[in-house]
Write a protein that holds these residues in place. Structure first.
Motif, short mmCIF file in Angstrom:
data_model
loop_
_atom_site.label_atom_id
_atom_site.label_comp_id
_atom_site.label_asym_id
_atom_site.label_seq_id
_atom_site.Cartn_x
_atom_site.Cartn_y
_atom_site.Cartn_z
N ILE A 30 0.95 -1.14 0.16
CA ILE A 30 0.30 -0.08 -0.12
C ILE A 30 0.70 1.24 -0.13
CG2 ILE A 30 -1.86 1.10 1.28
CD1 ILE A 30 -2.88 -1.34 2.39
N GLY A 31 0.49 2.23 -0.85
CA GLY A 31 1.15 3.50 -0.87
C GLY A 31 0.07 4.40 -0.10
N LEU A 32 0.67 5.27 1.07
CA LEU A 32 0.03 5.95 1.87
C LEU A 32 0.51 7.53 0.95
CD1 LEU A 32 -1.58 6.84 4.15
CD2 LEU A 32 0.53 7.04 5.43
N VAL A 33 -0.58 8.30 0.62
CA VAL A 33 -0.53 9.52 0.00
C VAL A 33 -1.28 10.53 0.77
CG1 VAL A 33 0.10 8.61 -2.06
CG2 VAL A 33 -2.47 9.29 -1.68
N MET A 210 3.85 2.30 2.76
CA MET A 210 4.91 3.15 2.64
C MET A 210 4.49 4.59 2.03
SD MET A 210 6.98 2.16 -0.79
CE MET A 210 6.54 2.56 -2.56
N THR A 211 5.20 5.54 2.36
CA THR A 211 5.22 6.88 1.70
C THR A 211 6.41 6.95 0.95
OG1 THR A 211 6.12 8.16 3.40
CG2 THR A 211 3.89 7.87 3.91
N LYS A 224 -2.11 -0.98 -4.07
CA LYS A 224 -3.30 -0.08 -3.47
C LYS A 224 -2.80 1.06 -2.94
CE LYS A 224 -6.55 -0.93 0.38
NZ LYS A 224 -6.92 -2.17 1.44
N ILE A 225 -3.68 2.09 -2.79
CA ILE A 225 -3.50 3.44 -2.38
C ILE A 225 -4.44 3.79 -1.28
CG2 ILE A 225 -3.40 5.85 -2.83
CD1 ILE A 225 -1.17 4.66 -4.24
N ALA A 234 -9.24 7.21 2.35
CA ALA A 234 -9.86 6.69 1.29
C ALA A 234 -9.05 5.76 0.53
CB ALA A 234 -10.31 7.80 0.30
N SER A 235 -9.47 4.54 0.18
CA SER A 235 -8.70 3.39 -0.44
C SER A 235 -9.04 3.22 -2.17
CB SER A 235 -9.08 2.14 0.40
OG SER A 235 -8.51 2.11 1.57
N TYR A 236 -8.20 3.14 -2.71
CA TYR A 236 -8.00 2.78 -4.02
C TYR A 236 -7.47 1.59 -4.49
CZ TYR A 236 -9.50 7.60 -4.12
OH TYR A 236 -10.08 9.03 -4.08
#
Length: 537
Positions: A30-33, A210-211, A224-225, A234-236
Motif C-alpha cells: 500500500i502507498g500512503l498519500v 509506505m510513503t 493499493k493506495i 480513502a482506499s483505491y
C-alpha cells in the motif's frame, strides 16, 4: 493483519483524523498519500504504538512483527555499518555476539567444558536462526544500497546523515518482518540504489505500507493506495497512476453532482422568494421549504492547493552555453576526469547519469565555478546567466528572515502580490509565508531556493538533485514550469519522472568512459536497455 477502526487524532488545533478506518492485509503493498502535514508519519507512529489515537482503536494480529523505517534515525556510532544492520535482526545477532565472546575470552579457559556446552547450545540456536548467512545477507543489502566494503566495515558514526538513513533502512530490510512501514525510503537514495530497493520490495512477501515522493518508485511497487483526505482514509485498488485517474474522475463526478444540486437549489429558492408573500401559494412554498431542509447537501470536491504561476521567459544566450576542454580533475588518488571534453548548447537539457563517485556533482560544480579543474579549461558562452541549485544553497538562507522577507530581499522591486503568488506556487500559502527560515523543513527550504532562482529566470540552469525533499505536487508544478523553460539545463536527478519529462540529452559517466546520447532519458532507456549505468531493466 493491521486494522485502524474509527480513529480520531488531533495535534494542537489541527485535526488529522476524524473517525477514519483502513486495513493492511497480508501480501498487500500500500502507498500512503496525502499533502504535507496531513498525518502520514503520525499514522505510522500510531500503528507502532509510539502515539495513541484520541479515539478509536488500532489492532495488530497476534505474533505479527512490524519493521518501521522513519526519517528520524537517531544516533549511530561505535560500530560498523554491518554490525548495526545485523543488530536489526534481533535474537540472531545476540546469539552471534555470545558465540564471539565464548570463542575469544582467555580468562575462562578453566571453565572450557561448560563454555563448550554453552557454545554447542548457542551454535544450535545460531544455526536455527540462519545466523551463518546473516553477515552475508547484511552485506548484500548494504551493497544494494551502494555501500562499498570499506564503508560497510568502517564506523557508522563517520557516515553522513544520508548514509546513516541507508543503514537504518538496511536494518529493516534484513529483518524481513511480517509488515514493513516505510516512511520516505526513497529519500537520500541514488538512482541505482532506488532501482535495487524497488526490486527488493517487489520480491518481499510481507505486507508493505509506505510513503514516497517518487511516483515511478511508488507506481512500480504498490497495488493499493490509501489517501489521507480531509481527516478520512480513502482506499483505491491499483497503482499510483490508477489512483490519480480514479481521483480525478471522482472529483469530476462530485463537481457535476454539486453543480446540478446548486442549480436545483437556486431554482427552488427562487420559487420560494417569489411566492412566499402570496397566500394562494402558501402550501407549495411550505412544501418546498420542508423539501430543502431534508436534502442532503453535496459538497464540492476538496481541491489540492496548487497555484499556477507564469514565469518570465529566460533571456536568450549565445549558441554555446558551457564548454569543458581537456579537463583533468582528481581528489587525492581518485581520478575523476582525464582530458574530458563536453559542450552544452542553447536549449539542450542534459541529464547526467553515473554511479556514486563517477563525477556527476563534480561536473556541475566545475561548470558552476564552485570547483576548479586541475588542468584544462571551463568556460561559459556569451550572454549566459546561470542559476546553480545545490544542496548547500539551502544552508545559505538567513534563518532569521521569514519566507516572504527572503523573497523580498531577493527581489526588492517586485510587488507584494507578485511575490505572494510566487510563494503560493511553491507551496507557501497563508501563514506559511511568515515562517522563519530556520524552522523550515528540507523540502520547504528547497522550494524557497527554487522560487528565488526561477522568479527572474537565468538562461542556464545547473541543478544538482533539485527534487530531493519535494513532495509529489511540488514536483509536478516544477516539471510544469521547467517544461516551458527555453534556456539550457544541466542536471542530476534520481527521479525518473523528472528525468523523462525534462531531458533531451543524456551524459553517461562510467568507468569505461563517457557516453553521450541524443534524445532524453526515455530514449536512453530504450537504447541501452537499462535505467541507470550497469543496471538492466
Amino acid at each position: 493483519m493491521i486494522r485502524l477502526e474509527n480513529i480520531s487524532k488531533q495535534n494542537g488545533q489541527h485535526l488529522l483524523f476524524v473517525e477514519a478506518s483502513a486495513a493492511l492485509m497480508r501480501g498487500e503493498k500500500i502507498g500512503l498519500v496525502g499533502p504535507n502535514g496531513a498525518g502520514k508519519t503520525t499514522l505510522f507512529r500510531m500503528i507502532t504504538g509510539q502515539e495513541a489515537p484520541d479515539e478509536g482503536q488500532i489492532s495488530v494480529e497476534r505474533g505479527v512483527t512490524i519493521g518501521y523505517f522513519s526519517q528520524d534515525v537517531g544516533e549511530m556510532s561505535g560500530r560498523s555499518a554491518v554490525a548495526e544492520v545485523m543488530d536489526g535482526a534481533g535474537p540472531v545477532s545476540v546469539v552471534a555476539a555470545e558465540l564471539e565472546a565464548a570463542m575469544s575470552d582467555p580468562d575462562q579457559a578453566d571453565a572450557m567444558e561448560a563454555i563448550l556446552e554453552r557454545y554447542g547450545e548457542a551454535q544450535h540456536r545460531f544455526e536455527e536462526l540462519g545466523g551463518y548467512a546473516l553477515e552475508g545477507r547484511a552485506r548484500e543489502v548494504l551493497a544494494g544500497l551502494s555501500f562499498t566494503e570499506p564503508m560497510m566495515d568502517g564506523d557508522v558514526g563517520a557516515l553522513s546523515g544520508g548514509w546513516k538513513m541507508r543503514v537504518a533502512l538496511a536494518r529493516i530490510l534484513l529483518m524481513r518482518p511480517d509488515a514493513m512501514l516505510l516512511d520516505e525510503p526513497s529519500n537520500h537514495l541514488d538512482l541505482e540504489s532506488l532501482i535495487w530497493l524497488e526490486t527488493f520490495l517487489k520480491g518481499y512477501d510481507g505486507a508493505l505500507f509506505m510513503t514516497s515522493h517518487d511516483r515511478a518508485f511508488m507506481n512500480r511497487i504498490v497495488n493499493k493506495i490509501v489517501e489521507i483526505d480531509g481527516g478520512s482514509l480513502a482506499s483505491y485498488s491499483g497503482d499510483y497512476e490508477f489512483y490519480e485517474r480514479q481521483r480525478a474522475e471522482g472529483e469530476k463526478q462530485q463537481q457535476a453532482q454539486f453543480e446540478r444540486q446548486q442549480a436545483m437549489l437556486a431554482k427552488e429558492i427562487k420559487f420560494i422568494e417569489r411566492f412566499k408573500a402570496r397566500a394562494s401559494h402558501a402550501a407549495q412554498v411550505q412544501s418546498r421549504v420542508k423539501k430543502l431542509d431534508k436534502i442532503e447537501r453535496v459538497e464540492p470536491p476538496r481541491r489540492r492547493q496548487t497555484i499556477a504561476f507564469e514565469f518570465r521567459p529566460a533571456p536568450r544566450s549565445g549558441e554555446d552555453v558551457a564548454s569543458l576542454k581537456a579537463v583533468h580533475k582528481r581528489y587525492g588518488e581518485k581520478v575523476i576526469y582525464e582530458g574530458f571534453d563536453f559542450q552544452v548548447r542553447r536549449r539542450e537539457r542534459w541529464c547526467v547519469m553515473g554511479v556514486n563517485g563517477a563525477g556527476k556533482s563534480t561536473l556541475l560544480k566545475l561548470v558552476a565555478g564552485a570547483s576548479e579543474p586541475d588542468a584544462g579549461a571551463v568556460s561559459l558562452g556569451a550572454s549566459v546567466k546561470m542559476g546553480y541549485f545545490a544542496q548547500h544553497a539551502m544552508d545559505l538562507l538567513d534563518g532569521d528572515r521569514t519566507v516572504f522577507q527572503s523573497l523580498e530581499d531577493a527581489f526588492p522591486q517586485a510587488g507584494r502580490g507578485s511575490l505572494m503568488s510566487l510563494a503560493g506556487a511553491f507551496g507557501f500559502s497563508g501563514d506559511d509565508v511568515e515562517k522563519k527560515c530556520r524552522v523550515l523543513s528540507g523540502g520547504e527550504k528547497a522550494r524557497l531556493v527554487m522560487a528565488q532562482m526561477l522568479y527572474d529566470p537565468p538562461n542556464f540552469l545547473v541543478l544538482d538533485e533539485p527534487t530531493n525533499h519535494l513532495d509529489l505536487l511540488t514536483k509536478e508544478m516544477l516539471i510544469g514550469a521547467l517544461a516551458q523553460y527555453e534556456g539550457a539545463m544541466l542536471f542530476v536527478s534520481h527521479d525518473r519522472h523528472f528525468l523523462a519529462a525534462l531531458s533531451n540529452r543524456v551524459l553517461e559517466l562510467t568507468p569505461e568512459g563517457v557516453h553521450q546520447y541524443a534524445g532524453g532519458y526515455s530514449e536512453y532507456v530504450a537504447r541501452t536497455g537499462h535505467e541507470a549505468p550497469g543496471l538492466h531493466v
